[in-house]
Design an enzyme around this catalytic site. Sequence first.
Site, short mmCIF file in Angstrom:
data_model
loop_
_atom_site.label_atom_id
_atom_site.label_comp_id
_atom_site.label_asym_id
_atom_site.label_seq_id
_atom_site.Cartn_x
_atom_site.Cartn_y
_atom_site.Cartn_z
N ASP A 55 32.10 -19.02 -17.41
CA ASP A 55 33.05 -17.70 -17.61
C ASP A 55 32.91 -17.53 -18.98
OD1 ASP A 55 35.80 -16.71 -16.14
OD2 ASP A 55 34.75 -15.21 -17.88
N VAL A 103 26.51 -15.53 -16.62
CA VAL A 103 25.59 -16.22 -15.87
C VAL A 103 24.53 -14.71 -15.98
CG1 VAL A 103 24.06 -16.67 -13.45
CG2 VAL A 103 26.24 -17.54 -14.60
N ASP A 123 33.44 -10.73 -10.42
CA ASP A 123 34.02 -9.06 -10.11
C ASP A 123 32.89 -8.12 -10.49
OD1 ASP A 123 36.03 -9.10 -13.38
OD2 ASP A 123 34.14 -9.09 -13.18
N THR A 127 26.38 -9.07 -10.82
CA THR A 127 26.54 -10.49 -11.50
C THR A 127 25.67 -11.68 -9.68
OG1 THR A 127 27.68 -10.67 -13.47
CG2 THR A 127 27.59 -12.38 -11.94
N CYS A 164 21.68 -12.94 3.41
CA CYS A 164 21.87 -13.00 1.96
C CYS A 164 23.04 -11.79 2.13
CB CYS A 164 20.62 -13.10 1.11
SG CYS A 164 19.92 -12.17 1.19
N CYS A 179 39.77 -3.65 -10.56
CA CYS A 179 40.69 -4.17 -9.74
C CYS A 179 42.13 -3.33 -9.83
CB CYS A 179 41.77 -5.27 -9.32
SG CYS A 179 41.57 -6.45 -10.74
N CYS A 233 14.05 -8.96 4.21
CA CYS A 233 14.79 -8.86 3.13
C CYS A 233 14.14 -8.86 2.14
CB CYS A 233 16.10 -9.52 3.10
SG CYS A 233 17.39 -9.70 1.97
N CYS A 236 15.62 -12.86 0.90
CA CYS A 236 15.42 -13.87 1.87
C CYS A 236 13.98 -13.17 2.52
CB CYS A 236 16.39 -13.85 1.37
SG CYS A 236 16.74 -13.60 3.58
#
Lengths: 240, 79
Positions: A55, A103, A123, A127, A164, A179, A233, A236
Amino acid sequence: MLDRYLTQISFPKLFPEGQRKIRSTSVAVVGVGGTGSHISELMVRMGFGKVKIVDHDTVELSNLNRQSLYDEEDIGRPKVYAAHEKLTKINREVEVIPVNLKVTEENADEILGDVNIIMDGTDSFGTRGVLNKFSIEKEKIFIFSAVEGSSGMAKAIIPGRTACLECIGYPTTGDSIPCSVNGLIPSVVEIAASISVTLAIKSILGYAEDEIIVFDSWDFSLEKIKTKKNPHCEVCGFKA
Amino acid sequence: MKIKLKFYARYGEKFGKEQIIVIENSMTVENFLNLLYERFPSLKDEKNLIIAINDSMAPPDYVLRDGDSVSIFPPPGGG
């Protein structure tokens, strides 16, 4: 050593090999906010061999109603260091590694390349898109979870076997609505985390199904929607 | 044909949790969605709907049958 895990190894599906598999599994929890803090605590308590917590955020007052690893003295601290401090006191048999980074596509391999399972505590749609793509490319299990209001979703994404995020039409770019706008009841965060950890265990033991778990902590509902890998897809699908 | 329409999460608050939609002829999921956009104009503003038919994901060209249940979810983003 096993005394600590007595109740879980007495659970028939985990007996007798389950705890050995849990012990030899390394995970990365990407995002240690609401769901991520509960996920990482549960996985440390259950004895996963390595729990990497990732994080780039710091603890804020508004986190404390639902982010279980933080208290008032942690406000202003990087989340991963505050979380590391709490988690290492819970179970010294587990290697807990804090990574104070966000990330991205560029650093995903460096951060996540050495783990078996990626746990979704983010969130951000974008990501999640990075994690989805990375998990497919590097053949790592990705346990997706997301919450909003009183409801949420979770799914085990097992490369080569299940649908996926792209297959199911979940958005994989951009930011999600905060949120603080749509609201979030803390109880749904714990439900999402519990289901995510169970999905991780089922994935390593071979019990995971290709389905989305949909739940609501206000209505007390839980449903399973069957999914199927889309051969076309973009992420994937079969590539000639 | 009667189709059971279920809206989940915040869509349930906005559009009503459960209702029966009567359609004259069978149609694809895609066309059914266009019909819903006419009935619920603000649904058009919502992006990335996740749609299930009965208890499974279905492609947009799936042809609905009498008694099918169409469930529509907003994609949750929080963690």
